[in-house]
Design a protein around this motif. Structure first.
Motif, short mmCIF file in Angstrom:
data_model
loop_
_atom_site.label_atom_id
_atom_site.label_comp_id
_atom_site.label_asym_id
_atom_site.label_seq_id
_atom_site.Cartn_x
_atom_site.Cartn_y
_atom_site.Cartn_z
N ALA A 452 -25.27 17.73 -39.25
CA ALA A 452 -24.75 16.90 -40.34
C ALA A 452 -23.51 17.56 -40.94
N ARG A 453 -23.59 18.88 -41.10
CA ARG A 453 -22.45 19.62 -41.63
C ARG A 453 -21.26 19.48 -40.68
N ALA A 454 -21.53 19.54 -39.39
CA ALA A 454 -20.45 19.48 -38.41
C ALA A 454 -19.74 18.12 -38.43
N ARG A 455 -20.49 17.05 -38.78
CA ARG A 455 -19.83 15.75 -38.84
C ARG A 455 -19.20 15.49 -40.21
N GLY A 456 -19.23 16.50 -41.09
CA GLY A 456 -18.49 16.40 -42.34
C GLY A 456 -19.32 16.10 -43.56
N ALA A 457 -20.65 16.17 -43.43
CA ALA A 457 -21.49 15.91 -44.60
C ALA A 457 -21.57 17.16 -45.47
N ALA A 458 -21.85 16.94 -46.76
CA ALA A 458 -22.11 18.04 -47.67
C ALA A 458 -23.61 18.22 -47.78
N VAL A 459 -24.07 19.44 -47.55
CA VAL A 459 -25.52 19.70 -47.57
C VAL A 459 -25.83 20.67 -48.70
N LEU A 460 -26.75 20.27 -49.56
CA LEU A 460 -27.27 21.18 -50.58
C LEU A 460 -28.62 21.67 -50.10
N LEU A 461 -28.69 22.94 -49.77
CA LEU A 461 -29.92 23.51 -49.21
C LEU A 461 -30.59 24.36 -50.28
#
Lengths: 514, 349
Positions: A452-461
């Protein structure tokens, strides 16, 4: 399982051929081991390896289908919780069992005598506690109210409580789950003192580093069986990981991704409870990055997750999506804003156990034209989507019409992932996304987040597992008492520095506490 | 003795245990019949004959089942969303009052217009009556078990007040009863000369509608989600409070139809003994049906059959008809145990 006996003394505890089945599932399969006097034995295994079942049998909560438990050479009658206690086995649970509104003293004495009886000699109890605490260096204040204690102190109270009952064998279930790294080290020192004083300790864990740091001997459980036994001095983290998982484990590969625009922004957000309140939290989430939130459990991470998920609204400060401040923040607004949400608790928040897999995967989108038309559900579309998720995420299940309750945690999490990541959300909230999963499922979930990060999403982990945060996050911020530190890049701070921040170093909260 | 959860209940167990429940019910009831000094075989034969032994008996049973279907549906709908509506009795009377108010000549309309109007008004009255406790629950967290239960008592006294006052039939020789409905306000009988009326058809239709709503619509989906796990429902963006409100309106309306159907179909007027606790029996009916709307029809007929059969039996065998209450209660208890046994395994020691 044959192995050389520990030569020094007779074992204080001996489990022989313990087998426990739940329907088709064999939770414990002929598990045998011994605990020698004065040693710290680590019981290492993933969730679902059978550790908890084994302890429940030892404590008489479950009756084993086969096998026996011997304590100090005498067999414990199965299914009698008091037998284990009177035989001198004490347990410190992962979730503490203390009454918050009572003093430390009363909590320790609770269950040994009636607290309101005039014959209850508090002074005698106090002397006894003083003896125990000075002998083992366990600092507790008997007069303090438990509600005023920090987590580490509560754990010491639990230990003193077990010793007060003349425990000769102490069992700790995931004792470090709620502790900072420094508190964990202090705990291990305490355990050393206890064993030097003649006690024996079993501690249950799935964290390899702790097992290496705190034990003399390791029993590794895998799939309900003893997968191996090692002297801690003769093994290393890699070997234990391999035994625990049953195969070689590789850390996730994190490819560099260009950082995109700010997708979500928190500006001085405070919340009004319930739970730990957020206090002026500011954070920017960019596309193409994973921001990790580290912290000891219960410092406001749950509230932060609730805020991002729409379950809580800011009482002051603002929350903006794509630069636009959001008013009327709710779960539905969060969904409309394109946030894919992986909740902390699969069972209580993520799924509805008595509804089908198809209904559960459509739960967030049942109103969309895709799944319903003028108030009537499109069952075929829901089942079709469920089948698609089941296929894409390799979910093991009887089919889309099975109740989701029947699935294992890992398969449930895959369905939640399928639901949350459907339609490629620009923002992803992943709250403890891998907790309780076996290593294969952990790797799978982490890969999806990285994709998901690679396709440009912002991830809050948000994760209590610092190793996970360090492995995945581009930037890390530490949460302490409802406040969020300035984010820093991965590698900018050492583990020790982050641990100190988790304990409150450099925050106003620490100044208040000091 | 301890209970361990069963991972996946077997199909055999889910048939065997309920069947065992009925067996246990019959055995225990037989013992009581023996205590009463009669032969269980004779008594149960008479109950069966009285409930379904003739066309007359069968129609009596279906007539008695009609209000139980409505209240059972009302409870099933509410309990499914975990709204504990114990007030079906009061909502039944609310429907009955409206039926009498509109049906005794105040609206001189033809039946095709008047009856639908009365049905709509009754639904509205019952819905409004449950809306109060629902608002209190949603806004202030007031326990709806308490409020709906207490409204039952208020409602019975309110009906009593009306029947001694504004609704009292001037020609009723002083009895606390309302005027008779006009002919256009009556539901016709299905078979001339028998008591079974079109209220039964309305009840079956309602069950089908409720089944469709629960199974096929977004509203039913929301209600089930909220009932099974309100936290997860809220997380998924379901407006939990709004769903609870809709559930309350739906449930109250269904219960009120029992009152409409009893007055317009069977009694023709409102009296204080309109309902021998149909509202409460609806809870039993819904639980026996495991809250399944179509199951409610079956369990309502079962419960009604026991009551009607026991009445006939007590006339013939001299065993008190209270045995019916005992049997219904036993059936519920054993069924609850049976359901638990399909989900848990009992371990001795």
């Amino acid at each position: 399982m044959d192995r050389p006996r520990v030569p020094m003394t007779a074992p204080v505890l001996r489990l022989s051929g313990i087998t426990k089945r739940f329907g088709p599932l064999t939770a414990n399969d002929a598990i045998s081991f011994e605990l020698a006097q004065g040693e710290v034995l680590a019981l290492l295994g993933e969730n679902g390896a059978g550790k908890t079942t084994l302890m429940n049998i030892l404590f008489g909560h479950y009756v084993a289908d086969e096998g026996t438990v011997e304590a100090f050479g005498k067999q414990l009658p199965p299914g009698d919780p008091r037998a284990a206690l009177t035989a001198g086995i004490g347990m410190v649970h992962q979730h503490f069992t203390l009454a918050e509104n009572l003093s430390v003293l009363d909590n320790i004495a609770l269950g040994t005598q009636p607290l309101l009886s005039p014959r209850f000699d508090r002074e005698k109890a106090r002397r006894r506690i003083a003896e125990i605490t000075s002998e083992f260096g366990l600092a507790v204040n008997p007069s303090a109210l438990v509600s005023a204690l920090a987590v580490g102190e509560r754990q010491r109270v639990e230990i003193v409580k077990a010793l007060y009952r003349d425990a000769k064998v102490l069992i700790l279930d995931e004792p470090t789950a709620v502790l900072t790294p420094a508190e964990s080290r202090a705990l291990f020192e305490t355990l050393r003192k206890l064993t030097a004083g003649g006690l024996s300790v079993i501690f249950i864990s799935h964290k390899l580093h702790e097992v290496m740091a705190g034990s003399d001997r390791v029993i590794v459980l895998h799939g309900g069986k003893v997968a191996g036994e090692r002297r801690t001095a003769d093994t290393d983290v890699h070997e234990l990981a391999k035994l625990m998982v049953g195969r070689e484990v590789l850390p996730p590969a994190v490819e560099p991704v260009p950082r995109g625009a700010v997708l979500m922004q928190l500006d001085g957000v405070s919340t009004a409870g319930p739970g730990v309140r957020l206090d002026g939290v500011s954070l920017r989430l960019h596309g193409g990055e994973i921001v990790g939130i580290a912290g000891v459990s219960g410092n406001g991470q749950a509230t932060l997750a609730a805020l991002v998920a729409g379950m809580a609204a800011p009482s002051s400060g603002s929350l903006s999506i794509n630069g636009r401040p959001e008013a009327g923040w709710s779960p539905r607004a969060a969904l409309a804003a394109g946030i894919g949400r992986i909740p902390e608790d699969r069972h209580s928040t993520g799924t509805i156990g008595d509804m089908t897999i198809a209904e559960n995967v459509a739960l967030e989108a049942y109103r969309s034209p895709r799944f319903s038309k003028s108030g009537f559900l499109n069952g075929r579309a829901m089942r079709g989507f469920a089948e698609q998720v089941i296929g894409d995420y390799e979910v093991k299940c009887p089919g889309p019409d099975a109740r989701i309750r029947l699935l294992s945690g890992g398969n449930m999490q895959k369905l939640i992932l399928g639901r949350a990541l459907d339609g490629d959300p620009a923002i992803i909230l992943a709250n403890q996304p891998t907790r309780g999963l076996d290593v294969g499922a952990v790797a799978y979930v982490q890969e999806r987040l990285l994709a998901a990060r690679a396709r440009g999403a912002a991830v809050l982990l948000i994760s209590e597992d610092l190793d996970e945060v360090l492995a995945l996050a581009d930037r890390i911020a530490v949460m302490y008492r409802g406040r969020l530190s300035e984010p820093f890049s991965r590698g900018e701070k050492t583990t020790a520095e982050i641990g100190a921040m988790m304990a409150g170093a450099g925050s106003d909260g620490a100044a208040h506490a000091a | 003795m301890r209970l361990e959860p069963v991972v996946s209940p077997s199909a055999l167990a889910s048939i065997l245990y309920p069947a065992g429940a009925i067996l246990v019910t019959v055995v225990i009831a037989s013992l009581l019949v023996l205590v009463a000094g009669a032969s269980p075989f004779t008594v149960f034969g008479l109950v069966l004959k009285g409930a379904a032994g003739s066309q007359f008996a069968l129609m009596e049973t279906l007539t008695r089942a009609t209000p139980l279907i409505f209240t059972g549906l009302a409870v099933a709908v509410a309990f499914r969303a975990r709204l504990w509506n114990i007030g079906a009795e009061a909502q039944l009377y609310a429907g009955a009052i409206i039926t009498v108010v509109l049906g005794t000549g105040a609206l001189p309309l033809p039946a095709v217009v008047l009856l639908p109007l009365m049905i709509a008004a009754a639904i509205l009255a019952g819905a409004m009556l449950l809306a109060g406790p629902a608002v209190l629950k949603i806004r202030f967290g007031v326990d709806e078990v308490v409020t709906t239960l207490l409204i039952n008592f208020i409602m019975v006294l309110f009906v009593s007040m009306l029947l001694e006052g504004v609704l009292k039939d001037p020609m009723g020789l002083g009895w606390p009863q309302s005027q008779k409905l006009i002919a256009d306000a009556r539901l016709p009988r299905i078979v001339t000369g028998r008591r079974l009326h079109y209220g039964f058809v309305l009840a079956i239709l309602s069950a089908v509608v409720v089944w469709i709503v629960m199974k096929k619509t977004t509203l039913g989906f929301e209600m089930r989600a909220v009932g099974h796990n309100p936290e997860a429902a809220r997380f998924a963006g379901i407006p939990v409070n709004r769903v609870l409100m809709k559930t309350a309106l739906f449930s109250g309306g269904l219960a009120a139809l029992a009152g409409f159907s009893e007055v317009a179909g069977l009694k023709g007027n409102l009296t204080l003994d309109l309902s021998p606790g149909y509202g409460y029996s609806g809870i039993v009916v819904a639980m026996l049906a495991l809250l399944n709307p179509l199951g409610v029809v079956v369990s309502a007929i079962f419960v009604a059959g026991i009551f009607v059969g026991a009445d006939a039996m007590s006339r013939a065998a001299g065993v008190p008809s209270y045995i019916a209450d005992v049997m219904v209660a036993l059936a519920l208890l054993t069924m609850v145990v049976a359901i638990m046994l399909t989900r848990y395994r009992v371990r001795w020691r």
